[in-house]
Design a protein around this motif. Sequence first.
Motif, PDB file in Angstrom:
ATOM      1  N   GLU A 110       0.849  -1.193   0.000  1.00 57.20           N
ATOM      2  CA  GLU A 110       0.000   0.000   0.000  1.00 57.20           C
ATOM      3  C   GLU A 110       0.884   1.241   0.000  1.00 57.20           C
ATOM      4  N   ILE A 111       0.636   2.156  -0.961  1.00 56.11           N
ATOM      5  CA  ILE A 111       1.426   3.386  -1.081  1.00 56.11           C
ATOM      6  C   ILE A 111       0.476   4.579  -1.174  1.00 56.11           C
ATOM      7  N   TYR A 112       0.592   5.503  -0.228  1.00 55.45           N
ATOM      8  CA  TYR A 112      -0.214   6.720  -0.206  1.00 55.45           C
ATOM      9  C   TYR A 112       0.733   7.932  -0.282  1.00 55.45           C
ATOM     10  N   LEU A 113       0.725   8.644  -1.409  1.00 53.81           N
ATOM     11  CA  LEU A 113       1.638   9.777  -1.581  1.00 53.81           C
ATOM     12  C   LEU A 113       0.898  11.085  -1.920  1.00 53.81           C
ATOM     13  N   GLY A 114      -0.409  11.116  -1.800  1.00 55.71           N
ATOM     14  CA  GLY A 114      -1.123  12.357  -2.111  1.00 55.71           C
ATOM     15  C   GLY A 114      -2.159  12.654  -1.051  1.00 55.71           C
ATOM     16  N   PRO A 115      -2.493  13.972  -0.874  1.00 58.49           N
ATOM     17  CA  PRO A 115      -1.986  15.139  -1.574  1.00 58.49           C
ATOM     18  C   PRO A 115      -0.595  15.563  -1.091  1.00 58.49           C
TER      19      PRO A 115
END
Length: 435
Positions: A110-115
Amino acid sequence: MLPKSIGNLSSLQTFYAEGCNLKGHLPKEIGNLRNLSSMRLEDNNFIGIVPPTISSLKKLQHLSLGANRISGHFPIVLCELPNLSMLNLSQNQMWGSIASCLGDMTSLREIYLGPNNFTASIPSKIGNLKDAILLDLSWNQISDNIPSTLGGLHKLIQLSLAHNKIEGSIPQTFGKLVDLEALDLSYNKISSVIPKSLEELKQLDSFNVSFNRLIWTVVAPSIIIVIGITSAIIFVLMRRRGKTINAEDKWLPEVAPQRVSYYELQRATQGFDENNLLGSGSFDSVYKGILADGVIVAVKVFNVQLEGTFQTFDRECEILRNLHHRNLTKIISSCCNLDFKALVLEYMSNGSLDKLLYSRDYCLTIMQRLNIMISVAAALEYLHHDYSLPVIHCDMKPSNVLLDNDIVGRLTDFATIGYIAPGEFFYLTYNNVMD
């Protein structure tokens, strides 16, 4: 502030400090927690960069630093964590390009890079993350084409590249993402056509390519009009005859929303910053906000200094609490004390119908217009006939129709003074760009 002495807890395996109003820099001593497997520090006020010493946490599997004010480039020191499976850097102030070494972290799921403010292109090496099930790069400044290598993420379930500056076409290789359930490419500069290969995505139940430059198959306008009007007539006749259309087209079971604190709303809207102001009226102002769990909402703040505001707030609360229909604004929560009153509503990403009708950048199609009219008609029929007591809107106009991700109309603002005949509203919606 997080004390440097945190580094003395060398046997610590999990470290959770979410929403604790911690501030300052992450201390370099955090690298001493060599047995740490999970660290969640989201929803605080940390600033500065991720300390390089974090590369010492070789056992770390879950790292969440979302909803802070961490800045700087993508921390390449994270690429030295061989067991990391979840990385959350969302809602920060990071900038520059996304390091290509991210594609070497093959344990990531799992990769969360936004905002954030990441720029440049998506590294093609991300296609090496064969175990990834979620990739969120939305709300950045990413440009260039989507790399075809993303089609190699065969286990991917959710992919969001929305609200960027991505150009080019949708890769044919996306047809290989057979487990994909949600794909959001909205608000970019994607052109060409939707590839036929996407027909292979049998699990896909959410697909959003709104606000791009895609080429659609042209259908004769007269045929579209006939289909749309016929659908509208059938819809109304079925309702009048008392036939059930669909459970989700009616209303949901009544749920009493929990209240939120003033502090939570202040944080969500960055102190009710004018940059987050969506609109204002006689009795209220509406702000865009992001809650601690990442949910984007619309916060309707009532002006308690005006006479009649308390009655307006109470009336709107009572109405929204009892009304449940897919084409009405959904209330999520509320905040009420002696000097502050606000409603937390579902955020509509496409704004109001009024803005789209007069937009120079976007033109509603005939079918979209007909669908919006049908949506509003369904909402009005529910208010007039399907609720225990008839409700009259009294302010029927395009600015009180909000549009969700799928350009579906949601009727809002039941408590303002003013009136426009429904017939005039429908005339405006249908004829605005026909002149």
